[in-house]
Write an enzyme that holds these catalytic residues in place. Structure first.
Site, mmCIF file in Angstrom:
data_model
loop_
_atom_site.group_PDB
_atom_site.id
_atom_site.type_symbol
_atom_site.label_atom_id
_atom_site.label_comp_id
_atom_site.label_asym_id
_atom_site.label_seq_id
_atom_site.Cartn_x
_atom_site.Cartn_y
_atom_site.Cartn_z
ATOM 1 N N ARG A 143 32.269 -43.882 -35.556
ATOM 2 C CA ARG A 143 31.205 -44.388 -34.667
ATOM 3 C C ARG A 143 30.487 -45.576 -35.293
ATOM 4 O O ARG A 143 29.270 -45.734 -35.177
ATOM 5 C CB ARG A 143 30.192 -43.282 -34.332
ATOM 6 N N SER A 190 27.565 -37.344 -26.336
ATOM 7 C CA SER A 190 27.075 -36.761 -27.595
ATOM 8 C C SER A 190 25.815 -37.505 -28.026
ATOM 9 O O SER A 190 25.856 -38.726 -28.213
ATOM 10 C CB SER A 190 28.127 -36.911 -28.694
ATOM 11 N N GLU A 216 23.763 -40.810 -32.171
ATOM 12 C CA GLU A 216 24.851 -41.742 -31.835
ATOM 13 C C GLU A 216 24.315 -42.733 -30.791
ATOM 14 O O GLU A 216 24.709 -43.891 -30.755
ATOM 15 C CB GLU A 216 26.021 -40.929 -31.254
HETATM 16 C C1 FAD Z 1 29.450 -38.252 -20.389
HETATM 17 C C2 FAD Z 1 29.678 -39.163 -21.570
HETATM 18 C C3 FAD Z 1 30.745 -38.919 -22.423
HETATM 19 C C4 FAD Z 1 30.967 -39.754 -23.526
HETATM 20 N N1 FAD Z 1 32.037 -39.496 -24.338
HETATM 21 C C5 FAD Z 1 32.297 -40.301 -25.395
HETATM 22 C C6 FAD Z 1 33.419 -40.061 -26.223
HETATM 23 O O1 FAD Z 1 34.204 -39.140 -26.006
HETATM 24 N N2 FAD Z 1 33.629 -40.884 -27.276
HETATM 25 C C7 FAD Z 1 32.794 -41.947 -27.535
HETATM 26 O O2 FAD Z 1 33.048 -42.667 -28.513
HETATM 27 N N3 FAD Z 1 31.706 -42.202 -26.759
HETATM 28 C C8 FAD Z 1 31.447 -41.412 -25.706
HETATM 29 N N4 FAD Z 1 30.355 -41.653 -24.908
HETATM 30 C C9 FAD Z 1 29.459 -42.776 -25.218
HETATM 31 C C10 FAD Z 1 29.802 -44.082 -24.431
HETATM 32 O O3 FAD Z 1 30.696 -43.800 -23.397
HETATM 33 C C11 FAD Z 1 30.411 -45.149 -25.340
HETATM 34 O O4 FAD Z 1 29.564 -45.431 -26.415
HETATM 35 C C12 FAD Z 1 30.704 -46.452 -24.570
HETATM 36 O O5 FAD Z 1 31.499 -47.311 -25.357
HETATM 37 C C13 FAD Z 1 29.425 -47.169 -24.171
HETATM 38 O O6 FAD Z 1 29.781 -48.207 -23.281
HETATM 39 P P1 FAD Z 1 28.660 -48.913 -22.401
HETATM 40 O O7 FAD Z 1 29.294 -50.080 -21.736
HETATM 41 O O8 FAD Z 1 28.007 -47.931 -21.530
HETATM 42 O O9 FAD Z 1 27.668 -49.405 -23.543
HETATM 43 P P2 FAD Z 1 26.075 -49.540 -23.421
HETATM 44 O O10 FAD Z 1 25.472 -48.175 -23.427
HETATM 45 O O11 FAD Z 1 25.729 -50.425 -22.297
HETATM 46 O O12 FAD Z 1 25.755 -50.255 -24.793
HETATM 47 C C14 FAD Z 1 25.914 -49.559 -26.005
HETATM 48 C C15 FAD Z 1 25.577 -50.504 -27.162
HETATM 49 O O13 FAD Z 1 26.531 -51.555 -27.232
HETATM 50 C C16 FAD Z 1 25.919 -52.830 -27.069
HETATM 51 N N5 FAD Z 1 26.813 -53.621 -26.222
HETATM 52 C C17 FAD Z 1 27.307 -53.270 -25.006
HETATM 53 N N6 FAD Z 1 28.125 -54.229 -24.554
HETATM 54 C C18 FAD Z 1 28.144 -55.200 -25.478
HETATM 55 C C19 FAD Z 1 28.814 -56.459 -25.586
HETATM 56 N N7 FAD Z 1 29.642 -56.908 -24.629
HETATM 57 N N8 FAD Z 1 28.610 -57.207 -26.695
HETATM 58 C C20 FAD Z 1 27.789 -56.776 -27.683
HETATM 59 N N9 FAD Z 1 27.134 -55.597 -27.631
HETATM 60 C C21 FAD Z 1 27.313 -54.821 -26.558
HETATM 61 C C22 FAD Z 1 24.579 -52.567 -26.391
HETATM 62 O O14 FAD Z 1 23.631 -53.558 -26.724
HETATM 63 C C23 FAD Z 1 24.215 -51.204 -26.979
HETATM 64 O O15 FAD Z 1 23.637 -51.330 -28.254
HETATM 65 C C24 FAD Z 1 30.105 -40.846 -23.787
HETATM 66 C C25 FAD Z 1 29.024 -41.087 -22.914
HETATM 67 C C26 FAD Z 1 28.820 -40.265 -21.803
HETATM 68 C C27 FAD Z 1 27.682 -40.563 -20.865
#
Ligand code: FAD
Length: 343
Positions: free
Chosen positions: A161, A230, A326
């Site tokens: 992570r 998580s 996380e």
């Molecule tokens: C139900 C559920 C299940 C999940 N299961 C998992 C899992 O199994 N494994 C796992 O690893 N994660 C999991 N996650 C967490 C999440 O899905 C991941 O972290 C995902 O990659 C976040 O993507 P996002 O576009 O929503 O990021 P956001 O929440 O929009 O952003 C997350 C971070 O990344 C930064 N960011 C986003 N896009 C960019 C970009 N283009 N450039 C620079 N920085 C950026 C943001 O500023 C922020 O700090 C889960 C979440 C949920 C709700």
């Protein structure tokens, strides 16, 4: 300037919060222009994909740059598929697309919410596969200088992570990622219930279906119950600490790591503190998956924060193990270190 733009539908916790502005960015030029305007107004900014890994602690007194840079193409070499994917594509849709085109290897990462561009940030992982293993490169834009650069997988310094993007390049925007998948597909079945599948007969589609079924059964759907997956990382402890814990708690769920440390299942630790279903205000620990904090009933960010602090303190008191979120915490000025408000 008043923060009037709602962020409620832009975070999967469904927390009520606002920003001064939200700008959809669907090209590099728009990103550079939006960034210049934000700088001229002397406002802070954050990047956002699908908001599935963030907790807004309060209104954000700045501009949200929402990643919508699309695009997907691929080429092939004799041994591999090479995908180039715009950062604003949806991760799960990418997994489905590759399967439909018989490009295999992403099936273990099915149903992870969020954008492709956020995948390298925390090195997403599930069911024995991490983004690290399939990443070829990450394309970054520094909106201050308008410079683009390509980081190789090695340059990204992926960890559990973790990646270089959490420590450096904090003002850089991921605009695209390169993914390399072997044509000679080998199923990855080392993790949990996947071990039940027959490695000689199983297809990638069956793994995909299996993973989707487990996840649908275990994890709350954010469209129905606000959550960010998580909430805490699995803590990593040294070998001696782990040995002592295994002696004291023979049922402990743990994963030995290649570097000699041991990863403890945070969900198990929380569950042992009898916190499943525990509620503070509108926030609760999910009753089937202790690692997931949910917005059960119009929770405020303070409810989620108070609950997270309670979980952190209970686990620390019971096991002398200190959980680390996380989920990324966003305050009025931008991202903050979650430990500053939790411990
Ligand atoms: C139900 C559920 C299940 C999940 N299961 C998992 C899992 O199994 N494994 C796992 O690893 N994660 C999991 N996650 C967490 C999440 O899905 C991941 O972290 C995902 O990659 C976040 O993507 P996002 O576009 O929503 O990021 P956001 O929440 O929009 O952003 C997350 C971070 O990344 C930064 N960011 C986003 N896009 C960019 C970009 N283009 N450039 C620079 N920085 C950026 C943001 O500023 C922020 O700090 C889960 C979440 C949920 C709700």
């Amino acid at each position: 300037m008043m923060p009037l733009k709602s962020l409620k539908h832009l975070n999967t916790f469904s927390i009520t919060a606002h920003a001064v502005d939200v700008i959809s960015v669907d090209s590099v030029n728009i990103l550079i222009e939006a960034f210049r305007n934000t700088k001229n107004l002397k406002l802070p900014f954050i990047f956002l994909g699908s908001g599935s890994n963030v907790l807004f602690l309060e209104d954000f007194l700045g501009v949200v740059l929402l990643n919508q840079i699309k695009g997907l193409s691929y080429t092939e070499s004799e041994t591999d598929w090479h995908l180039h994917v715009g950062a604003g594509e949806n991760w799960h849709e990418l997994v489905c697309y590759t399967l439909q085109h018989n490009i295999l290897g992403l099936e273990n990462l099915a149903l992870i919410p969020g954008s492709v561009g956020a995948a390298p940030i925390q090195n997403i992982g599930a069911y024995g596969v991490e983004f690290d293993q399939i990443c070829e490169y990450v394309d970054l834009l520094d909106p201050c200088t308008a410079d683009c650069q390509r980081l190789s997988r090695k340059d990204c310094r992926f960890g559990y992570r973790d990646s270089i993007f959490k420590h450096y390049y904090k003002t850089c925007f991921v605009i695209a990622v390169g993914i390399k998948l072997k044509k000679c597909w080998v199923p990855k079945l080392d993790y949990g219930d996947l071990k039940k599948l027959d490695p000689f007969k199983v297809t990638a589609k069956e793994i995909f279906d299996f993973v989707c079924a487990i996840r649908r059964n275990k994890l709350p759907n954010p469209l129905l119950i606000g959550n960010a997956g998580s909430f805490f990382k699995n803590p990593q402890v040294d070998r001696d600490t782990a040995a002592l814990m295994i002696k004291n708690y023979p049922d402990l769920v743990y994963y030995p790591q290649a570097d000699g440390t041991v990863k403890l299942a945070a969900g198990w630790l929380i569950d042992q503190c009898h916190l499943k279903g525990y509620t503070i205000g509108g926030a609760a620990v999910h009753d089937r998956q202790a690692l997931v904090l949910i917005n059960k009933n119009h929770a405020s960010s303070q409810d989620i924060l108070d609950l997270a602090r309670h979980v952190y303190q209970k686990v620390a008191f019971t096991f002398s193990v200190y959980l680390e979120p996380e989920v990324r915490f966003i305050s009025a000025e931008g991202e903050i270190n979650p430990m500053a408000v939790l411990s």
